[in-house]
Write a protein that holds these residues in place. Structure first.
Motif, short mmCIF file in Angstrom:
data_model
loop_
_atom_site.label_atom_id
_atom_site.label_comp_id
_atom_site.label_asym_id
_atom_site.label_seq_id
_atom_site.Cartn_x
_atom_site.Cartn_y
_atom_site.Cartn_z
N ARG A 186 24.35 34.72 -10.18
CA ARG A 186 25.15 35.92 -9.95
C ARG A 186 24.20 37.12 -9.91
NH1 ARG A 186 30.02 37.57 -13.91
NH2 ARG A 186 31.26 36.37 -12.45
N GLY A 247 36.76 38.07 -1.91
CA GLY A 247 36.24 39.22 -2.65
C GLY A 247 34.89 39.65 -2.12
N LYS A 248 34.31 40.66 -2.78
CA LYS A 248 33.04 41.18 -2.27
C LYS A 248 31.89 40.18 -2.44
CE LYS A 248 32.84 44.84 -5.70
NZ LYS A 248 33.19 44.23 -7.01
N GLY A 249 32.08 39.17 -3.33
CA GLY A 249 31.08 38.09 -3.42
C GLY A 249 31.03 37.32 -2.11
N MET A 273 39.92 41.58 -0.67
CA MET A 273 39.72 42.66 -1.63
C MET A 273 39.03 43.79 -0.86
SD MET A 273 41.09 41.50 -4.33
CE MET A 273 40.57 42.59 -5.65
N GLY A 306 34.69 34.37 -4.25
CA GLY A 306 33.88 35.55 -4.59
C GLY A 306 34.72 36.73 -5.04
N ARG A 308 36.87 38.10 -8.69
CA ARG A 308 37.20 37.82 -10.10
C ARG A 308 38.65 38.21 -10.39
NH1 ARG A 308 32.01 40.92 -12.45
NH2 ARG A 308 32.35 42.02 -10.50
N ASP A 338 32.85 30.28 -7.03
CA ASP A 338 32.00 31.34 -7.59
C ASP A 338 30.67 30.74 -8.04
OD1 ASP A 338 32.96 34.36 -8.80
OD2 ASP A 338 31.03 33.57 -9.46
N ILE A 339 29.65 31.56 -7.99
CA ILE A 339 28.32 31.08 -8.39
C ILE A 339 28.18 31.05 -9.91
CG2 ILE A 339 27.07 33.30 -8.44
CD1 ILE A 339 24.99 31.61 -6.57
N GLY A 356 29.08 27.19 -7.22
CA GLY A 356 27.95 27.10 -6.30
C GLY A 356 27.86 28.38 -5.50
N ASP A 357 26.87 28.46 -4.63
CA ASP A 357 26.83 29.66 -3.77
C ASP A 357 27.89 29.50 -2.68
OD1 ASP A 357 24.64 27.75 -2.53
OD2 ASP A 357 25.32 29.11 -0.95
N ILE A 358 28.44 30.60 -2.27
CA ILE A 358 29.60 30.54 -1.38
C ILE A 358 29.28 29.85 -0.06
CG2 ILE A 358 31.12 32.05 0.02
CD1 ILE A 358 31.36 33.76 -2.63
P1 ADP Z 1 36.09 41.88 -5.85
O1 ADP Z 1 35.95 43.16 -6.62
O2 ADP Z 1 35.93 42.06 -4.39
O3 ADP Z 1 37.30 41.14 -6.23
P2 ADP Z 1 34.23 40.77 -7.71
O4 ADP Z 1 33.06 41.68 -7.84
O5 ADP Z 1 35.26 40.84 -8.77
O6 ADP Z 1 34.85 40.94 -6.25
O7 ADP Z 1 33.73 39.28 -7.67
C1 ADP Z 1 32.58 38.89 -7.00
C2 ADP Z 1 32.27 37.47 -7.48
O8 ADP Z 1 31.44 36.87 -6.50
C3 ADP Z 1 31.53 37.40 -8.80
O9 ADP Z 1 32.25 36.61 -9.71
C4 ADP Z 1 30.18 36.77 -8.44
O10 ADP Z 1 29.74 35.86 -9.42
C5 ADP Z 1 30.50 36.06 -7.16
N1 ADP Z 1 29.36 35.93 -6.25
C6 ADP Z 1 28.51 36.89 -5.86
N2 ADP Z 1 27.64 36.39 -4.98
C7 ADP Z 1 27.95 35.09 -4.81
C8 ADP Z 1 27.43 34.04 -4.02
N3 ADP Z 1 26.40 34.22 -3.20
N4 ADP Z 1 28.01 32.83 -4.10
C9 ADP Z 1 29.05 32.63 -4.94
N5 ADP Z 1 29.60 33.58 -5.69
C10 ADP Z 1 29.06 34.80 -5.62
#
Ligand code: ADP
Ligand code: OXT
Ligand code: MG
Length: 599
Positions: A186, A247-249, A273, A306, A308, A338-339, A356-358
């Motif tokens: 993360r 999500g932003k992830g 999101m 990605g 939360r 989620d990672i 894992g990674d997305i």
């Molecule tokens: P949003 O605010 O858009 O809902 P969050 O910031 O709450 O998004 O969540 C982003 C999630 O994405 C985090 O839990 C983070 O661990 C996960 N994340 C970030 N990069 C990666 C990735 N490359 N692969 C998997 N998960 C990821």
């Protein structure tokens, strides 16, 4: 490139190359040096790892570092306040997947940058705050050094990791560790503490070159287990009312094509999101954004990619999700991609975590989805389509109105058209009403084009994000700002002008925080706490530094000013006057704002 090649060969660092040192200009510096120092080793270590930009603010002890970095070919973007440089670094990290670098002076400069570091960690943005610091011996005895502070201790709880380097020969390791910590797993904010004495420390240039590390595979793929993928697919396949939340992830992962294929192959409606808007175009027929309050409580299986289950998703429970009370579970089953293995079950039970990674997770899921994958029941899709169309029609009616004075809708209708015509433009957005209305009114068409207040709802990201977005992408940036929000970073319009960046700031000016019509209930001479100077001429701030300032009161004037700004690419600030009664307290999150009992 000399220094990179030299460092790779482990022969010599930039300091040893026989080039005139333009900063001191003395003959002594023109000779081929046998030694290198902390300044050059740090610059070489960053360049070796593909870092090409530093966002920062010079002063003791890093002044010479900024000059030497620029001389070595790095882009050094010098800000007026470290917090803005920090936000810039963090969003550069989000956009590129490489850690964004923020450079600050000791104690107060460091603290100014720290908010941005903490925000980066909270938002999972990769960033490294490199700060000069005072002398360890003096700080540790509390002897009152210049800008004395135990910065490492203060940064540690707010950062994903924090390191200090005391010896020049350890700079390579320090930078490598910081990079790995920022981008692997993360992502997050990392602190690198460099005491003043480190910079002029010298060492043999060849040994210095050899001490540097080019980080191999800084963000290793994390392959999900087959079992986890299978469990998730089975749950998804059996759903009557499935929903995907991006999500932003998911935006950060840069797995855009596979994510789109997953959504389209399964036919499942999705909700972006805020910063995932545009991952698929907001106009996509499977977008359920316009039916948000219908799909959350109705869905039976929700796949988070990605995102939360934090406050932005009402912690996965309560009335938003169909729970009977504000704390009760709505009955949904969740899949979470989620990672972070620790994210699952943070708020409600996750029935199928896929860790894992997305990129790897989505491609593994795609491998298990064939042409026979059942589309979601028509009943579910039709019900969403009906809600969507009702909301979209209602929105279209509101947008078509042209009230005097201009309101959020009539102004944002213009921004909506401008982004549609310029889908590569990057939209930065902060405020309360200015944020919430923009999010739902302005469609995004491409990934990572919407940058906003994120997980903390933090005001002040505006100009830092806008500057970084322009620097990193070279694209036109449009920053839609509440008048209060703008105030947190407004002085950076000078930075925008100095670097001649294609940034068009649009201030939705309603004379205050949330609205501008409050009065001091005591009848006293001070203004009400939420109100600002009426009809403030923010555009003059831009004019003061050679940019274009425009004062507009109608959608027609706003449209023309934005079109000119985009054609010219000139730094522009449009002060758009909005009805001061148009906003609501806290925007869409009024419910989070406690108010005193009426007396
Ligand atoms: P949003 O605010 O858009 O809902 P969050 O910031 O709450 O998004 O969540 C982003 C999630 O994405 C985090 O839990 C983070 O661990 C996960 N994340 C970030 N990069 C990666 C990735 N490359 N692969 C998997 N998960 C990821
Ligand atoms: O389904 P329903 O019917 O509910 O409708 C939803 C969608 O379906 C629909 N929709 C659509 N309809 C039609 N067409 C389309 N395309 C469409 N798309 C959507 O629209 C609605 C809304 O959709 P949305 O937005 O998706 O749904 P909802 O329910 O709102 O989502 C919930 C959330 C929580 C996910 C969402 O609301 C969200 O992301 N919110 C973020 C909120 C946030 O972070 N706000 C910022 C913080 S507020 C406050 O803290 C402020 N401060 C204090 C402060 C801060 N923050 N920081 C610092 C450092 N110091 C102090 C301050 C000082 S704000 C602020 C300044 C404010 O003043 P300004 O002058 O800057 O700003 P103004 O308010 O403009 O004056
Ligand atoms: Mg306002």
């Amino acid at each position: 490139m000399e220094s990179i090649t030299a460092a790779r060969k482990g022969t010599a660092s930039a300091a040893t190359v026989a080039v005139p040192d333009i900063t001191s200009g003395g003959q002594a510096d023109v000779q081929a040096r046998q030694e290198t120092d902390g300044f050059h080793l740090l610059i070489d270590a960053l360049r070796l790892n593909g870092i090409d930009t530093i966002f920062g603010l010079p002063g003791i002890p890093i002044t010479d570092l900024t000059r030497k970095a620029q001389a070595a070919g790095l882009r050094v973007i010098s800000f007026r306040h470290e917090q803005n440089a920090g936000y810039a670094a963090s969003i550069a990290g989000f956009m590129t997947g490489k850690p964004g670098i923020c450079l600050t002076v000791s104690a107060p400069g460091f603290l100014n940058g720290l908010t941005a570091l903490a925000n980066a960690t909270t938002n999972c943005f990769p960033m490294i705050l490199i700060s000069g610091s005072s002398e360890r011996e003096v700080v540790d005895l509390s002897q009152g050094d210049y800008e004395e502070m135990d910065q490492l201790a203060i940064a540690r709880p707010l950062a994903k990791a924090a390191f200090r380097v005391l010896h020049a020969e350890d700079i390579g390791v320090g930078v490598a560790r910081a990079i790995r910590a920022a981008v692997s797993g993360r992502p997050g904010g990392v602190y690198l503490d460099l005491p003043a004495k480190l910079f002029p420390q010298t060492m043999d240039a060849e040994a210095g070159g050899k001490s540097l590390i080019e980080v191999v595979d800084p963000a290793p793929r994390q392959i999900p287990s087959g079992e986890a993928v299978q469990r998730a697919l089975e749950l998804l396949k059996g759903a009557a009312k499935p929903l995907i939340i991006l999500g932003k992830g998911a935006a950060y992962a840069q797995a855009d094509a596979d994510i789109r294929t997953l959504v389209e192959k399964t036919g499942i409606p999705y909700l972006p999101m805020s910063m995932a808007k545009g991952l698929l175009p907001d106009t996509h027929e499977q977008s359920a954004a316009a039916a948000r309050s219908y799909v959350l409580p109705e869905a039976d299986v929700v796949m988070l990619i990605g995102a939360r289950l934090n406050w932005l998703l009402s912690h996965g429970k309560g009335k938003t999700w169909g729970g009977k009370t504000s704390r009760e579970w709505g009955g949904q089953k969740f899949i979470q991609v989620d990672i972070s293995p620790q994210e699952a079950d943070s708020n409600v039970r996750i029935d199928a975590p896929v860790v894992g990674d997305i990129g790897s997770c989505v491609s593994a899921m795609l491998a298990g989805i064939d042409a026979k994958w059942p589309k979601p029941p028509a009943e579910w899709l039709n019900a969403i389509a009906e809600r969507k169309s009702r909301n979209i029609t209602k929105m279209a009616e509101t947008l078509a109105k042209n009230p005097t004075p201009m309101n959020f809708h009539s102004a944002l209708n213009v921004v909506r058209d401008i982004i549609k015509a310029n889908p590569d433009a990057i939209l930065v957005n902060e405020g309360a009403n200015a944020l919430d209305f923009t999010r739902s009114i302005v469609d995004m068409y491409k990934p990572r084009k919407r940058l906003d207040v994120g997980t903390w709802g933090v005001m002040g990201i505006g100009m830092g994000f806008a500057i970084a977005a322009a620097v990193v992408s070279g694209e036109q940036v449009i920053a839609v700002e509440g008048d209060s929000a703008f105030g947190f970073s407004g002085m950076e319009v000078e930075t925008i002008c100095r670097y001649k960046l294609p940034v068009c700031v649009v201030i939705l000016n309603n004379n205050g925080v949330y609205r501008g019509d409050e009065v001091n209930v005591t009848g006293g001479r001070d203004p009400a706490p939420l109100g600002f100077t009426k009809d403030a001429r923010y555009e003059k701030l831009m004019e003061a530094f050679g940019g274009v300032g425009v004062h507009v009161t109608t959608p027609g004037e706003l449209r023309e000013a934005m079109e000119v700004a985009i054609r010219s690419h000139k730094p522009t600030l449009i002060n758009a006057l909005i009805d001061e009664k148009a906003g609501t307290e806290s925007g869409r999150i009024t419910g989070l704002n406690p108010t005193a009992k009426k007396t």
